[in-house]
Scaffold this active site. Sequence first.
Site, PDB file in Angstrom:
ATOM      1  N   LYS A 211     -13.866  -7.425  -7.694  1.00  0.00           N
ATOM      2  CA  LYS A 211     -14.270  -8.068  -6.445  1.00  0.00           C
ATOM      3  C   LYS A 211     -15.600  -8.742  -6.750  1.00  0.00           C
ATOM      4  O   LYS A 211     -16.672  -8.149  -6.606  1.00  0.00           O
ATOM      5  CB  LYS A 211     -14.407  -7.015  -5.346  1.00  0.00           C
TER       6      LYS A 211
ATOM      7  N   ASP B 200      -0.628  -0.301  -4.405  1.00  0.00           N
ATOM      8  CA  ASP B 200      -2.039   0.077  -4.303  1.00  0.00           C
ATOM      9  C   ASP B 200      -2.178   1.363  -3.501  1.00  0.00           C
ATOM     10  O   ASP B 200      -1.877   1.394  -2.315  1.00  0.00           O
ATOM     11  CB  ASP B 200      -2.835  -1.057  -3.625  1.00  0.00           C
TER      12      ASP B 200
ATOM     13  N   LYS C 202       0.838  -1.208   0.000  1.00  0.00           N
ATOM     14  CA  LYS C 202       0.000   0.000   0.000  1.00  0.00           C
ATOM     15  C   LYS C 202       0.870   1.254   0.000  1.00  0.00           C
ATOM     16  O   LYS C 202       1.825   1.329   0.783  1.00  0.00           O
ATOM     17  CB  LYS C 202      -0.885   0.021   1.257  1.00  0.00           C
TER      18      LYS C 202
ATOM     19  N   GLU D   5      -2.188   0.535  -8.651  1.00  0.00           N
ATOM     20  CA  GLU D   5      -3.636   0.381  -8.486  1.00  0.00           C
ATOM     21  C   GLU D   5      -4.267   1.654  -7.920  1.00  0.00           C
ATOM     22  O   GLU D   5      -3.786   2.217  -6.937  1.00  0.00           O
ATOM     23  CB  GLU D   5      -3.862  -0.802  -7.529  1.00  0.00           C
TER      24      GLU D   5
END
Length: 314
Positions: free
Chosen positions: A246, A170, A141, A197
């Site tokens: 997702k 991300d 992240k 991302e």
Amino acid sequence: MTHTYNFEFKPYCRKFRQPLQTYHGIWETREGIIIRLIDEIGKIYLGEIAPIPWFGSETMSQALDFCQALPSQISSETIFSVPDCLPACQFGFESAIDRDRTTKFANLAQSILLPTGEAALGTLHKTISPKTTNCDTFKWKIGVSEFSTEVRVFDRLIRTLPDTAKLRLDANGGLSWETANRWLEMCDRLPQIEFLEQPLGVDRFSEMLALSQQYRTPIALDESVSTLDRIRDCHTRGWRGIFVIKAAIAGSPSQLRAFCKSHAVDSVFSSVFETQIGRKAALNLASELQVKPRAVGFGISDWFADKDEIGIEW
Ligand SMILES: [Mg+2]
């Protein structure tokens, strides 16, 4: 052909081992619903409704209201006409009776989520060994602390990673236009970066589109494409980069399948902390629909204390 099913449902509540720190706040318990359908010959089908309202699905109470309002006998027509405003319910009901299911997902590679910040280095050291030969995929992240601090850790991460490994960054929409450009300039020089991302917020689609055309490093949308409606919308507006899907909150699996196949969508399937019931259904779609050999984001079993035993008895 229309089938009739006996319908039952049970809510569940699972506590995370450690509350999950997300961009959207602290998450302590994962609530969802397991549904059970029994057809005319007594065959049992299980499905899972696992909403994440702050990511674009209905709320848990909207899903519960929907289940409570259904009769104890439902037809396949009811199952295929769950409204689009209940995408997690669409997935739960339809995937339960999905007859196009394959079971060839065992060999899908998993992406490993590294802890945020400097802790990532320790985990990376433990995970990779000199004997590692297969391509490992990691995710880290960014956009969480100061840019300069993150770049220093990033530099060490890159030096630790073997050339054969892949790293996903991300940002959860947390970068500015300037820092997004600086990250991408760095990434373009590094062979290990698989993609960046969701660099910018959901409302900044055109800027992300521009970034995806300006740099060599691919960009993946996640928050921007949480449901099938949004996937379609971004595709119509010209997105040809990667879509993080997702499945459990994306909506109807049959419509998702049709859309991904007809547009050869470059997808990466990812978990929403569902139980193995929803996970199996999502991985089925992943193995069928991912057009490129990318690792899936389902390495989450360590996040719960209950080892996937949610203790539901019918
Ligand atoms: Mg993401």
